[in-house]
Enzyme design. Structure first.
Site, PDB file in Angstrom:
ATOM      1  N   ASP A 142     -16.666  12.285  23.631  1.00 20.44           N
ATOM      2  CA  ASP A 142     -17.176  13.531  24.180  1.00 20.44           C
ATOM      3  C   ASP A 142     -18.665  13.599  24.521  1.00 20.44           C
ATOM      4  O   ASP A 142     -19.454  12.725  24.198  1.00 20.44           O
ATOM      5  CB  ASP A 142     -16.773  14.696  23.275  1.00 20.44           C
ATOM      6  CG  ASP A 142     -16.186  15.834  24.108  1.00 20.44           C
ATOM      7  OD1 ASP A 142     -16.157  15.692  25.344  1.00 20.44           O
ATOM      8  OD2 ASP A 142     -15.761  16.850  23.533  1.00 20.44           O
ATOM      9  N   ASP A 508     -28.231 -20.244  46.998  1.00 24.43           N
ATOM     10  CA  ASP A 508     -28.193 -19.078  47.890  1.00 24.43           C
ATOM     11  C   ASP A 508     -29.459 -18.235  47.650  1.00 24.43           C
ATOM     12  O   ASP A 508     -30.101 -18.369  46.611  1.00 24.43           O
ATOM     13  CB  ASP A 508     -26.916 -18.289  47.571  1.00 24.43           C
ATOM     14  CG  ASP A 508     -26.905 -16.924  48.196  1.00 24.43           C
ATOM     15  OD1 ASP A 508     -27.126 -16.840  49.414  1.00 24.43           O
ATOM     16  OD2 ASP A 508     -26.683 -15.933  47.458  1.00 24.43           O
TER      17      ASP A 508
HETATM   18  C1  G6P Z   1     -14.412  21.310  22.860  1.00 21.66           C
HETATM   19  C2  G6P Z   1     -15.240  20.043  22.907  1.00 21.66           C
HETATM   20  C3  G6P Z   1     -15.318  19.405  21.523  1.00 21.66           C
HETATM   21  C4  G6P Z   1     -15.803  20.409  20.507  1.00 21.66           C
HETATM   22  C5  G6P Z   1     -14.925  21.650  20.539  1.00 21.66           C
HETATM   23  C6  G6P Z   1     -15.400  22.727  19.594  1.00 21.66           C
HETATM   24  O1  G6P Z   1     -13.122  20.950  22.567  1.00 21.66           O
HETATM   25  O2  G6P Z   1     -14.691  19.169  23.848  1.00 21.66           O
HETATM   26  O3  G6P Z   1     -16.182  18.284  21.544  1.00 21.66           O
HETATM   27  O4  G6P Z   1     -15.812  19.862  19.215  1.00 21.66           O
HETATM   28  O5  G6P Z   1     -14.912  22.176  21.851  1.00 21.66           O
HETATM   29  O6  G6P Z   1     -16.745  23.019  19.805  1.00 21.66           O
HETATM   30  P1  G6P Z   1     -17.865  22.842  18.666  1.00 21.66           P
HETATM   31  O7  G6P Z   1     -19.137  23.086  19.370  1.00 21.66           O
HETATM   32  O8  G6P Z   1     -17.541  23.870  17.652  1.00 21.66           O
HETATM   33  O9  G6P Z   1     -17.751  21.477  18.118  1.00 21.66           O
END
Ligand code: G6P
Ligand code: ADP
Length: 737
Positions: A142, A508
């Site tokens: 992520d 080359d």
């Molecule tokens: C989305 C994002 C995650 C994140 C989640 C909750 O699913 O893709 O990476 O963990 O939201 O958000 P937070 O900020 O509480 O981790």
């Protein structure tokens, strides 16, 4: 035994302190809930943040936090409150999150946030490296950790690294506005495999890589100087069996097992038996379209008063990122909207919206999923939306209607739902009417199809597919046809070089001795390079031949003060040391008048391209064109030219961002072979990066040391990663003389 290292900002467990004691609850959000079952079943360790800042954890509880994490095969990364501010509330959620969800007006560009983001990404990377052992597979997750793949690659070049982006990847036109766009892309490209939920996000990413970093992209593969990176889409599923089983257990339970929430829901259903409940569940996030949803519901009630008292919107919003101003403002907006609409429509026995602002335990989620006959999910943008999938999985009697925004990644796989545009209130309102009136048989038919797909493409299957693809990148790396020149191989080549009596080096120019630049006329050799070639050539019994597609005038003037043999235009002209240029036999130029206007037409229609006219060939360069348009036009031009020149003894060479038309009898293979006649060389070395160098690799004797520059399919025996490595190798020859 090798293991998988999962790494995400947040751990699947959330640690808090209640009355001086640690309390562990599951984290909310698609990433943590989805990946949890993969982690539970496999041999993996999960590294991430447990939800408390370093300052919030009393000293005496620090070890206890790690212990709680270890019990679930997790490792807690400690982040200070400053780090959380800059990295999490700052760059992750005030820059990347809004930008990637197309909320450009919310996107902040703060250099301090960026610095902390880099620092914290490094902290995560260092933590991974502490746990990494040879053979492990690393899976980074992520948008909070976009820089981690390359940070690991720098320290562990052979590591197998996957990256999955759980949120959308925006179009190039949006992504390009990010001040740190180059660094972010380079960070992600440290991975071997990059995954997205949908093909749209994948193509947006590929287009940014090719336009911003100008790397070569072929279908879903990106060629870097030293590696190939694969990009693919893997739509994340849910732990289907878990939700299905929970729903079945829910129906089998006795009334004594019922939760308070379920009792309340049942009570209302009994009081108004022909009323239906519409469910809405999300984190309280502006991307989820919660305010739009409430307004669309108001529009529905305004225009369909017959549904008053027959419908109830059950809205669950989970608190999220409340330190970010937009989230706080959204909370206020929603409170006000709910208050206003409830005030506007409520009757003595009925309120149109039930609003819960809190996280709920799993069994309450199941109560809501199983009780509400309609689910209304209207994100403005959403990477996937697992709630939609969870709702369908719990409908074990196959009834229920899902209304889903087309802006959610999940909509790509859930065609049987009622798909709406969340900005079109009339369409949402119409979908609500359709949902109310939909015959049971149709609901069952739609849901059975949805369930079949969700059951098959579960989160286990998603993770397996990703892992399989990631491992395949490693096998691909290992089975690469040519062999990378390692120090041992280099030593062996040097040994043969030293022992040989008569040596020749075919080298080359562009892409081999110097890097490509935007304007070909700017790729002059530097003094250091000239010195190196001079030294090699001055050695007894050693011939150095620069063999290039360049025209003779440029090549001749750049190398005029260096005593070295030159072959220009792929073999049209040859120049002995200090000699005059000689024309090879069999070259013609009458065809050029017919071909030139065709290329000129492509130049006019394709900005950034130009025609290079050499004595005996014509070249169309498209390095500076828009990369996608360039490839399309190159294919088109190649087809047109092949038809035009058929049976004329000409051929079209497809080089690195260049098409060249020339006599078929002239190529680097023929030119280099000709140089061997009568020379008795017992050491032959040829190096080049381009498709046109393949002629050399194929035609020179098998015992030759042929070397490709860059990782591409090749007939060469060996490869090196880039021009810097070429120089190092040539320096070795000099040292060995
Ligand atoms: C989305 C994002 C995650 C994140 C989640 C909750 O699913 O893709 O990476 O963990 O939201 O958000 P937070 O900020 O509480 O981790
Ligand atoms: P996002 O990842 O943006 O939060 P998703 O819909 O993909 O959105 O995932 C949300 C996850 O959080 C789902 O697995 C859902 O079950 C869970 N969840 C949502 N609301 C709650 C809640 N009130 N309590 C507990 N879990 C929740």
């Amino acid at each position: 035994m090798s293991k998988t290292i999962i790494i995400s900002n947040r751990l699947p467990l959330q640690i808090s302190i209640e009355n001086g004691e640690l309390e562990v609850t599951p984290s909310v959000g698609g990433l943590a809930t989805g990946l949890k079952s993969f982690h539970k079943d496999g041999d993996s360790v999960w590294i991430g943040w447990p939800g408390l800042t370093e300052e919030e954890i009393p000293k005496k509880l620090k070890e206890e936090v790690q212990k709680k994490a270890r019990e679930e095969n997790c490792v807690a990364v400690n982040l200070t409150s400053d780090e959380i501010d800059g990295f999490y509330y700052g760059f992750s959620n005030r820059t990347i999150w809004p930008l990637f969800h197309y909320f450009m007006e919310y996107t902040e560009s703060d250099n301090e946030y960026w610095k902390t983001y880099q620092k914290v990404n490094q902290k995560y990377a260092d933590e991974i490296l502490k746990h990494y052992e040879d053979g492990d597979v690393i899976w980074v997750h992520d948008y909070q950790l976009l820089l981690v793949p390359n940070m690991i690659r720098e320290k562990a070049p052979e590591a197998v690294i996957g990256f999955f982006n759980h949120i959308p990847f925006p179009s190039y036109e949006v992504f390009r506005t990010l001040p740190w766009r180059d660094e972010v892309l380079k960070g992600v490209l440290g991975a071997d495999l990059i995954g997205f939920h949908t093909y749209d996000y994948e193509r947006h990413f590929l287009s940014s890589v090719s336009r911003i970093l100008r790397h070569q992209v072929d279908f879903n593969e990106i060629t870097l100087p030293d590696r190939i990176v694969k990009v693919d889409s893997f739509p994340m599923g849910i732990d289907y069996k878990k939700f299905e089983q929970a729903a079945l257990d829910h129906f089998e339970g006795t009334s004594a097992d019922q939760s308070e929430l379920q009792k309340r829901l049942d009570h209302h259903l009994e009081a108004t038996p022909d009323a239906k409940m519409i469910l809405s569940i999300d984190r309280l996030d502006y991307t989820k379209g919660i305010a739009h949803r409430i307004r669309a519901y108001e529009y529905f009630l305004d225009n369909n008063p017959e549904y008053i008292e027959k419908v109830r919107l059950v809205m669950l919003a989970v608190p999220s990122r409340s330190n970010v101003p937009q989230y706080r403002r959204l909370k206020r907006e929603i409170d006000e909207l709910v208050g206003r609409i409830n005030g506007k429509f409520s009757t003595v026995s009925w309120t149109p919206i039930w609003y819960f602002y809190r996280s709920m335990p799993f069994h309450n989620l199941i109560d809501l999923y199983t009780t509400c006959e309609i689910a209304l999910l209207t994100p403005i943008r959403d990477g996937m939306n697992l709630v939609a999938k969870e709702y369908i999985a719990t409908r074990t009697n196959h009834t229920g209607v899902l209304i889903l925004s087309e802006m959610a990644g999940a909509a790509h796989e859930m065609n049987e739902a009622l798909i709406i545009n969340p900005n079109n209130f009339e369409q949402v309102s119409q979908a609500l009417r359709t949902a109310f009136e939909m015959p049971k048989e149709e609901q069952i038919e739609r849901n059975k199809m949805l369930q079949k797909r969700l059951r098959r493409y579960s989160v286990e299957k998603w993770a397996q597919d990703f892992m399989k693809s990631l491992r395949a990148t490693k096998e691909n790396r290992d089975s690469f046809k040519s062999i990378r020149i390692t120090p041992d191989i280099s030593e062996e080549i040097m040994k043969q070089f030293r022992e040989a009596k008569r040596r020749v080096l075919f080298i080359d120019y562009d892409g081999t001795l110097v890097n490509f630049v935007d304007k070909p006329e700017n790729a002059r050799p530097d003094e250091e390079l000239k010195e190196l070639i001079r030294a090699l050539n001055a050695t007894e019994n050693t011939d150095v031949i620069l063999i290039s597609g360049r025209d003779k005038n440029t090549l001749g003037s750049w190398w005029k003060d260096v005593p070295v043999e030159l072959i220009s235009e792929h073999g049209v002209w040859m120049r002995q040391i200090d000699g005059e240029w000689e024309l090879s036999e069999n070259v013609k130029s009458e065809w050029m008048d017919a071909v030139r206007p065709v290329i000129e037409n492509f130049v006019d229609r394709t900005p950034g391209t130009f025609l290079e006219e050499k004595n005996y060939s014509l070249a169309w360069h498209y390095r500076k064109a828009d990369p996608e348009l360039g490839e399309i036009r190159a294919n088109e031009l190649s087809t047109v030219l092949k038809e035009l020149i058929s049976n004329r003894g000409l051929s079209v060479l497809e080089g690195n961002k260049v098409l060249e038309i020339k006599s078929s009898d002239v190529n680097k293979g023929k030119a280099s072979s000709k140089k061997l006649i009568g020379k008795n060389y017992d050491f032959i070395f040829a190096i080049g990066d381009d498709w046109t160098d393949e002629y050399m690799f194929q035609e020179l004797p098998e015992t030759s040391y042929t070397v490709k520059v860059g990782i591409k399919k090749t007939s060469a025996r060996y490869y090196v990663e880039g021009t810097q490595k070429v120089r190092t190798l040539l320096e070795k020859f000099r040292e060995n003389l």
